[in-house]
Design a protein around this motif. Structure first.
Motif, PDB file in Angstrom:
ATOM      1  N   SER A 102     -17.155  70.333 -17.251  1.00  0.00           N
ATOM      2  CA  SER A 102     -16.600  69.573 -18.373  1.00  0.00           C
ATOM      3  C   SER A 102     -17.050  68.117 -18.361  1.00  0.00           C
ATOM      4  O   SER A 102     -16.608  67.332 -19.210  1.00  0.00           O
ATOM      5  N   GLY A 103     -17.880  67.758 -17.385  1.00  0.00           N
ATOM      6  CA  GLY A 103     -18.369  66.390 -17.304  1.00  0.00           C
ATOM      7  C   GLY A 103     -17.395  65.418 -16.681  1.00  0.00           C
ATOM      8  O   GLY A 103     -17.524  64.200 -16.857  1.00  0.00           O
ATOM      9  N   ILE A 104     -16.415  65.930 -15.935  1.00  0.00           N
ATOM     10  CA  ILE A 104     -15.410  65.080 -15.296  1.00  0.00           C
ATOM     11  C   ILE A 104     -15.897  64.732 -13.888  1.00  0.00           C
ATOM     12  O   ILE A 104     -16.074  65.617 -13.052  1.00  0.00           O
ATOM     13  N   GLN A 108     -12.654  60.955 -10.778  1.00  0.00           N
ATOM     14  CA  GLN A 108     -11.596  60.997 -11.778  1.00  0.00           C
ATOM     15  C   GLN A 108     -10.660  62.176 -11.556  1.00  0.00           C
ATOM     16  O   GLN A 108      -9.437  62.046 -11.726  1.00  0.00           O
ATOM     17  N   ALA A 109     -11.201  63.330 -11.182  1.00  0.00           N
ATOM     18  CA  ALA A 109     -10.378  64.517 -10.933  1.00  0.00           C
ATOM     19  C   ALA A 109     -11.055  65.379  -9.879  1.00  0.00           C
ATOM     20  O   ALA A 109     -12.207  65.788 -10.054  1.00  0.00           O
ATOM     21  N   LEU A 110     -10.333  65.667  -8.814  1.00  0.00           N
ATOM     22  CA  LEU A 110     -10.872  66.467  -7.719  1.00  0.00           C
ATOM     23  C   LEU A 110      -9.719  67.197  -7.044  1.00  0.00           C
ATOM     24  O   LEU A 110      -8.654  66.625  -6.811  1.00  0.00           O
ATOM     25  N   SER A 111      -9.928  68.482  -6.744  1.00  0.00           N
ATOM     26  CA  SER A 111      -8.937  69.261  -6.020  1.00  0.00           C
ATOM     27  C   SER A 111      -9.420  69.530  -4.601  1.00  0.00           C
ATOM     28  O   SER A 111     -10.627  69.667  -4.358  1.00  0.00           O
ATOM     29  N   VAL A 112      -8.461  69.596  -3.676  1.00  0.00           N
ATOM     30  CA  VAL A 112      -8.774  69.869  -2.274  1.00  0.00           C
ATOM     31  C   VAL A 112      -7.821  70.945  -1.766  1.00  0.00           C
ATOM     32  O   VAL A 112      -6.754  71.186  -2.341  1.00  0.00           O
ATOM     33  N   VAL A 113      -8.200  71.581  -0.665  1.00  0.00           N
ATOM     34  CA  VAL A 113      -7.365  72.600  -0.041  1.00  0.00           C
ATOM     35  C   VAL A 113      -6.272  71.921   0.782  1.00  0.00           C
ATOM     36  O   VAL A 113      -6.542  70.981   1.533  1.00  0.00           O
ATOM     37  N   GLY A 114      -5.035  72.398   0.610  1.00  0.00           N
ATOM     38  CA  GLY A 114      -3.962  71.824   1.406  1.00  0.00           C
ATOM     39  C   GLY A 114      -2.617  72.438   1.093  1.00  0.00           C
ATOM     40  O   GLY A 114      -2.459  73.210   0.150  1.00  0.00           O
ATOM     41  N   ASP A 115      -1.635  72.066   1.910  1.00  0.00           N
ATOM     42  CA  ASP A 115      -0.261  72.549   1.751  1.00  0.00           C
ATOM     43  C   ASP A 115       0.671  71.444   2.236  1.00  0.00           C
ATOM     44  O   ASP A 115       0.757  71.184   3.436  1.00  0.00           O
ATOM     45  N   LEU A 116       1.342  70.801   1.308  1.00  0.00           N
ATOM     46  CA  LEU A 116       2.278  69.733   1.654  1.00  0.00           C
ATOM     47  C   LEU A 116       3.706  70.238   1.796  1.00  0.00           C
ATOM     48  O   LEU A 116       4.584  69.473   2.200  1.00  0.00           O
ATOM     49  N   CYS A 117       3.953  71.488   1.460  1.00  0.00           N
ATOM     50  CA  CYS A 117       5.325  71.961   1.257  1.00  0.00           C
ATOM     51  C   CYS A 117       5.744  73.077   2.188  1.00  0.00           C
ATOM     52  O   CYS A 117       6.699  73.798   1.903  1.00  0.00           O
ATOM     53  N   SER A 118       5.053  73.241   3.303  1.00  0.00           N
ATOM     54  CA  SER A 118       5.403  74.288   4.256  1.00  0.00           C
ATOM     55  C   SER A 118       6.057  73.674   5.493  1.00  0.00           C
ATOM     56  O   SER A 118       5.512  72.754   6.105  1.00  0.00           O
ATOM     57  N   ALA A 119       7.233  74.193   5.856  1.00  0.00           N
ATOM     58  CA  ALA A 119       7.917  73.693   7.044  1.00  0.00           C
ATOM     59  C   ALA A 119       7.208  74.121   8.318  1.00  0.00           C
ATOM     60  O   ALA A 119       7.401  73.517   9.376  1.00  0.00           O
ATOM     61  N   SER A 120       6.368  75.149   8.214  1.00  0.00           N
ATOM     62  CA  SER A 120       5.727  75.708   9.408  1.00  0.00           C
ATOM     63  C   SER A 120       4.343  75.127   9.666  1.00  0.00           C
ATOM     64  O   SER A 120       3.685  75.511  10.624  1.00  0.00           O
ATOM     65  N   SER A 121       3.891  74.199   8.809  1.00  0.00           N
ATOM     66  CA  SER A 121       2.547  73.638   8.972  1.00  0.00           C
ATOM     67  C   SER A 121       2.611  72.120   9.081  1.00  0.00           C
ATOM     68  O   SER A 121       3.373  71.468   8.363  1.00  0.00           O
TER      69      SER A 121
END
Length: 240
Positions: A102-104, A108-121
């Motif tokens: 899309s030419g972004i 400006q916009a980038l996704s990465v692998v992760g988990d901020l919401c796990s109590a076990s990690s």
């Protein structure tokens, strides 16, 4: 990573290449996009720009459980930067591929692998850098019912917001556990939807206020075992 989170990661990896390929999937994506855009004022932040124009201001969006980037595409005209996070590395690849097509630019916009919401990690060190805090807005689009601990998720994402920043959750009203048996993603669904009262409690327990809850309408999924109709809502709260 818990066994449940790993099941989600694998399932969404398997779905990534066809996640938005069917007309019914595309319609739901459009419904989510429309629900957010139609409620820009309701969400309650000062946007970077609008369809009416205006001065540009810095607005940071956290697209959590970002998938292939539907939330980002919907809100990109109104923010300046987007950071996405998803458990599935294949979904992250699709997000970044779509953004590039899309030419972004990635700045400006980038996704990465992760988990901020796990109590076990443990949260990796790179998510402790300043760039991963002080967001004006965080959005979860139709992913909340897959979360193992929604209360912890609200708390963790609230920590990523600036004071007065807003968390928006798009998800389903209660739909009954029997519907789990109709879908390929049954093993990844942890919660059978959410009530207004339930969302108010989750936000309140997470130290958030100014709660709003709005029912959007029906969404239809054409699954292998039949047609499923669920009612979608949008909820928002701000960091106190």
């Amino acid at each position: 990573m818990s066994a449940f989170s790993e099941a989600n990661r694998q399932a969404f990896n398997d779905l990534s290449s066809t996640y938005n390929s069917q007309p019914w999937q595309q319609k739901i994506s459009q419904q989510v996009s429309d629900a957010l855009r139609d409620r820009k004022d309701w969400i309650g932040i000062d946007w970077a720009s609008s369809s009416e124009g205006g001065d540009k201001r810095e607005v940071k969006l956290l697209d959590y459980a970002s998938g292939t980037g539907n939330i980002t595409q919907a809100l990109l005209p109104y923010v300046t930067t987007v950071k996405g996070i998803d458990l599935s590395e294949k979904m992250v690849e699709e997000y970044n591929r779509a953004a590039s097509a899309s030419g972004i630019p990635p700045e400006q916009a980038l996704s990465v692998v992760g988990d901020l919401c796990s109590a076990s990690s443990e949260i990796p060190d790179h998510f402790r850098k300043p760039e991963w805090y002080s967001f004006d807005l965080a959005v979860i689009g139709l992913g909340f019912h897959h979360f193992e601990d929604p209360g912890l998720a609200v708390q963790r994402l609230s920590e990523r917001l600036r004071k007065g920043g807003v968390l928006v959750i798009v998800d389903f009203l209660p739909f009954g556990s029997e519907e789990r048996d109709m879908g390929e993603m049954a093993k990844t669904i942890k919660h059978d939807g959410f009530t207004r009262e339930g969302m108010e409690k989750l936000f309140g327990d997470g130290g958030m206020g100014g709660v709003k809850f709005d029912v959007v309408g029906d969404v239809t999924m054409e699954l292998k075992k039949g047609t499923v109709v669920r009612k979608m809502f949008v909820a928002r709260a701000e960091k106190l």
